[in-house]
Design a protein around this motif. Structure first.
Motif, PDB file in Angstrom:
ATOM      1  N   GLU A 118      22.424  -2.584 -37.824  1.00  0.00           N
ATOM      2  CA  GLU A 118      23.343  -1.943 -37.852  1.00  0.00           C
ATOM      3  C   GLU A 118      23.500  -1.432 -36.081  1.00  0.00           C
ATOM      4  N   ILE A 119      24.564  -1.218 -36.114  1.00  0.00           N
ATOM      5  CA  ILE A 119      25.401  -1.475 -34.371  1.00  0.00           C
ATOM      6  C   ILE A 119      25.603   0.155 -33.745  1.00  0.00           C
ATOM      7  N   SER A 120      25.458   0.761 -33.104  1.00  0.00           N
ATOM      8  CA  SER A 120      26.006   2.483 -33.021  1.00  0.00           C
ATOM      9  C   SER A 120      26.674   2.475 -31.507  1.00  0.00           C
ATOM     10  N   LEU A 121      27.290   2.764 -31.174  1.00  0.00           N
ATOM     11  CA  LEU A 121      27.310   3.301 -29.818  1.00  0.00           C
ATOM     12  C   LEU A 121      27.978   4.745 -29.751  1.00  0.00           C
ATOM     13  N   ASN A 122      28.641   5.369 -28.431  1.00  0.00           N
ATOM     14  CA  ASN A 122      29.500   6.532 -28.174  1.00  0.00           C
ATOM     15  C   ASN A 122      30.049   6.580 -27.495  1.00  0.00           C
ATOM     16  N   THR A 123      31.382   6.985 -27.066  1.00  0.00           N
ATOM     17  CA  THR A 123      32.036   7.922 -25.914  1.00  0.00           C
ATOM     18  C   THR A 123      32.613   8.683 -26.136  1.00  0.00           C
ATOM     19  N   LEU A 124      33.731   9.013 -25.365  1.00  0.00           N
ATOM     20  CA  LEU A 124      34.272  10.261 -25.657  1.00  0.00           C
ATOM     21  C   LEU A 124      35.498  10.612 -26.562  1.00  0.00           C
ATOM     22  N   THR A 125      36.235  12.007 -26.944  1.00  0.00           N
ATOM     23  CA  THR A 125      36.973  11.913 -27.852  1.00  0.00           C
ATOM     24  C   THR A 125      38.418  11.393 -27.015  1.00  0.00           C
ATOM     25  N   SER A 126      38.189  11.881 -25.530  1.00  0.00           N
ATOM     26  CA  SER A 126      39.126  11.899 -25.153  1.00  0.00           C
ATOM     27  C   SER A 126      39.784  10.435 -24.034  1.00  0.00           C
ATOM     28  N   ASN A 127      38.883   9.488 -24.377  1.00  0.00           N
ATOM     29  CA  ASN A 127      39.000   8.048 -24.068  1.00  0.00           C
ATOM     30  C   ASN A 127      39.190   7.512 -25.340  1.00  0.00           C
TER      31      ASN A 127
END
Ligand code: COA
Length: 165
Positions: A118-127
């Motif tokens: 499993e690969i996860s990540l996070n980012t801003l919804t505004s990005n």
């Protein structure tokens, strides 16, 4: 994608540190790219210290002249889980498919290890560019943490995404 056929995907070499950091021009750039990672300030010393983390593998994409065009990290979370972090494309090269091309190479690198499921990540919804990039690679939304990161006077939501291999 053919346009990037001559580009070389390699482990990051610190001769390119100054170039990568020159792409981060403002607090907004820094938060979009690295969240809270360099909240005490970003400079070459802090970045080089960051690169010494044992759970972190940094990669680069070089053009045919040996110039760096993209930077990104794979961070190991567990024996079978990894995270894509701090993906950054040369500002003049954005919106041409390079971010997606580079992320595909990072995902292929992880697949080649034959351990990670499993690969996860996070980012801003505004990005929007980042969100579109990850969605088009098959990442699915797992959760949203409201008002998680501040840029100037505005709070932004953080979205957590994952891709099963
Ligand atoms: C986010 C980033 C890595 C994406 O790389 P990129 O080369 O600009 O993106 P690509 O050209 O590969 O486009 C990927 C997808 O995003 C879409 N996209 C690109 N720019 C966009 C924009 N400004 N708005 C909306 N969608 C956009 C593309 O259409 C493409 O989607 P598709 O495959 O469905 O057509 C790059 O913009 C960047 O370095 N941003 C600054 C640092 C950052 O925010 N990093 C992410 C940290 S989580």
């Amino acid at each position: 994608m053919k346009a990037f056929g001559t580009f070389q995907f390699r482990r990051f070499s610190d001769e390119h540190t100054a170039t990568v950091l020159s792409w981060i021009q403002s607090e907004k750039d820094r938060v979009l790219w690295s969240g809270n990672s360099f909240s005490e300030g970003l400079n070459q010393i802090r970045f080089n210290d960051h690169l010494k983390r044992k759970d972190l593998f940094a990669f680069q994409l070089l053009d045919s002249n040996g110039h760096i065009q993209a930077y990104g990290e794979i961070v190991i979370q567990a024996i079978d889980r990894a995270t894509l972090c701090r993906i950054l494309v040369h500002p003049k090269m954005r919106g041409k498919g390079l971010g997606k091309f580079f992320c595909k190479r990072l995902i292929q690198e992880i697949k080649d290890w034959d351990l990670i499921r499993e690969i996860s990540l996070n980012t801003l919804t505004s990005n929007k560019p980042a969100l579109a990039c990850y969605k088009s690679l098959g990442f699915r939304s797992e959760a949203i943490k409201k008002k998680s990161r501040r840029i100037g006077d505005t709070w932004h939501d953080l979205i957590f995404m994952s891709l099963l291999l």
